[in-house]
Design an enzyme around this catalytic site. Structure first.
Site, PDB file in Angstrom:
ATOM      1  N   LYS A 215       0.834  -1.215   0.000  1.00 21.52           N
ATOM      2  CA  LYS A 215       0.000   0.000   0.000  1.00 21.52           C
ATOM      3  C   LYS A 215       0.864   1.258   0.000  1.00 21.52           C
ATOM      4  O   LYS A 215       2.040   1.219   0.320  1.00 21.52           O
ATOM      5  CB  LYS A 215      -0.960  -0.022   1.199  1.00 21.52           C
ATOM      6  CG  LYS A 215      -2.093  -1.023   0.966  1.00 21.52           C
ATOM      7  CD  LYS A 215      -3.171  -0.955   2.007  1.00 21.52           C
ATOM      8  CE  LYS A 215      -4.262  -1.982   1.684  1.00 21.52           C
ATOM      9  NZ  LYS A 215      -5.245  -2.117   2.762  1.00 21.52           N
ATOM     10  N   ARG A 250      -3.270 -10.062   5.049  1.00 25.37           N
ATOM     11  CA  ARG A 250      -3.690 -10.123   3.646  1.00 25.37           C
ATOM     12  C   ARG A 250      -2.545  -9.563   2.804  1.00 25.37           C
ATOM     13  O   ARG A 250      -2.219  -8.379   2.925  1.00 25.37           O
ATOM     14  CB  ARG A 250      -4.972  -9.293   3.481  1.00 25.37           C
ATOM     15  CG  ARG A 250      -5.571  -9.322   2.096  1.00 25.37           C
ATOM     16  CD  ARG A 250      -6.852  -8.480   2.066  1.00 25.37           C
ATOM     17  NE  ARG A 250      -7.458  -8.521   0.747  1.00 25.37           N
ATOM     18  CZ  ARG A 250      -7.093  -7.742  -0.259  1.00 25.37           C
ATOM     19  NH1 ARG A 250      -6.156  -6.841  -0.104  1.00 25.37           N
ATOM     20  NH2 ARG A 250      -7.692  -7.855  -1.429  1.00 25.37           N
TER      21      ARG A 250
HETATM   22  C1  9MG Z   1     -10.027  -5.586  -0.591  1.00 22.39           C
HETATM   23  N1  9MG Z   1      -9.032  -5.028   0.284  1.00 22.39           N
HETATM   24  C2  9MG Z   1      -8.024  -4.179  -0.051  1.00 22.39           C
HETATM   25  N2  9MG Z   1      -7.310  -3.863   1.038  1.00 22.39           N
HETATM   26  C3  9MG Z   1      -7.875  -4.536   2.077  1.00 22.39           C
HETATM   27  C4  9MG Z   1      -7.600  -4.615   3.441  1.00 22.39           C
HETATM   28  O1  9MG Z   1      -6.620  -3.920   4.004  1.00 22.39           O
HETATM   29  N3  9MG Z   1      -8.364  -5.405   4.203  1.00 22.39           N
HETATM   30  C5  9MG Z   1      -9.402  -6.106   3.657  1.00 22.39           C
HETATM   31  N4  9MG Z   1     -10.135  -6.869   4.482  1.00 22.39           N
HETATM   32  N5  9MG Z   1      -9.715  -6.054   2.360  1.00 22.39           N
HETATM   33  C6  9MG Z   1      -8.957  -5.284   1.593  1.00 22.39           C
END
Ligand code: 9MG
Length: 269
Positions: A215, A250
């Site tokens: 990010k 994630r």
């Molecule tokens: C779809 N998506 C993109 N970034 C995310 C994040 O930080 N958490 C979750 N749950 N979904 C995300």
């Protein structure tokens, strides 16, 4: 429903099935490319695959229900029939949730925390796990000067409210996973504070999911590095999140994250 009984943090591999996700000069169709990528994520050690058909990047516009179904469903069905792995679908649309649940998805990952009308009812009629994510605003505008008095406390309050709404709708609390939504309506300072104090979310007594991979805040903290140079920073952030109590991270870079978490497990055990 997800099995989080293992003491080891779970790695959720990101499988984007947006048209710009795979570029190979048009040699394979989208489903084949997605399956190939999913297989790689599994081989690298992913515990969960999160399939997403709509971009949630800052500034992104939404797509129609049909478009999202077209992108997600064939991939979900193919993965369900070929691999014995936990599958999640990243969607905020009740119609997509419904189809995904019928195709035996294990988890719905909703960046709008089931705030779309009917989302609660669709999920209540199933037994899937649900990741409720916090976001201030919507992807199109969320990075336009987000403001909080106390970002951590406001996110805790938001989750208390959403948990109560879910329970009232018939969704038991044991199905809920909470995600503070790094980068979703948060400044650099908010993201830093949130990561530093992530453990405070444990007051909610639910598993925490954290998504920091590649990010923009990772790029900024590294002195404005582009996406292609954010691997090491992303791994460090995932490790910090786990050390602050996250149960699921994630990520795009599964192999590197799995290795980093193994080292943490050996040393901190
Ligand atoms: C779809 N998506 C993109 N970034 C995310 C994040 O930080 N958490 C979750 N749950 N979904 C995300």
């Amino acid at each position: 429903m997800l099995d989080l009984s293992s003491k080891r943090p779970q790695v959720m591999g990101i499988l984007n099935v947006t048209p710009d996700s795979f570029s190979d000069g048009g040699h394979f169709n989208q489903v084949d490319k997605a399956l190939y990528h999913a297989e790689q994520l599994i081989q690298e050690g992913a515990d969960i695959i999160d399939i997403g058909g709509e971009s949630t990047r800052p500034g992104s516009e939404g797509i129609s229900v049909q478009e999202e179904l077209d992108r997600v469903m064939l991939v979900l069905q193919a993965l369900r029939s070929r691999f014995d792995i936990t599958l999640s679908v990243d969607t905020s649309k009740p119609a997509v949730m419904k189809e995904a649940i019928a195709a035996k998805v294990d988890m719905i990952n909703d960046i709008y925390a089931l705030q779309a009308s009917d989302a609660l009812a669709v999920c209540a009629a199933s037994d899937v796990s649900i990741c409720l994510m916090h976001m201030l605003g919507e992807p199109r505008t969320m990075q336009h000067q987000p403001h909080y008095h106390d970002v951590v406390q406001e996110i805790i309050d938001f989750f208390k409210q959403r948990i109560a709404v879910c329970e009232k709708a018939g969704i038991t609390v044991d199905r809920l996973i909470l995600d503070p939504g790094f980068g979703f309506g948060k400044s650099l300072e908010h993201n830093q504070k949130l990561l530093k104090h992530l453990n405070q979310l444990q007051v909610l007594d639910r598993p925490i999911l954290a998504g920091l991979s590649r990010k923009s805040m990772i790029g900024a903290w590294l002195g404005n590095k582009p996406v292609s140079e954010r691997l090491h920073g992303s791994v460090a952030a995932a490790l910090l999140a786990v050390m602050q109590g996250a149960c699921i991270v994630r990520v795009h870079d599964v192999a590197a994250t799995v290795d980093a978490l193994k080292i943490a497990q050996v040393v901190l055990e």
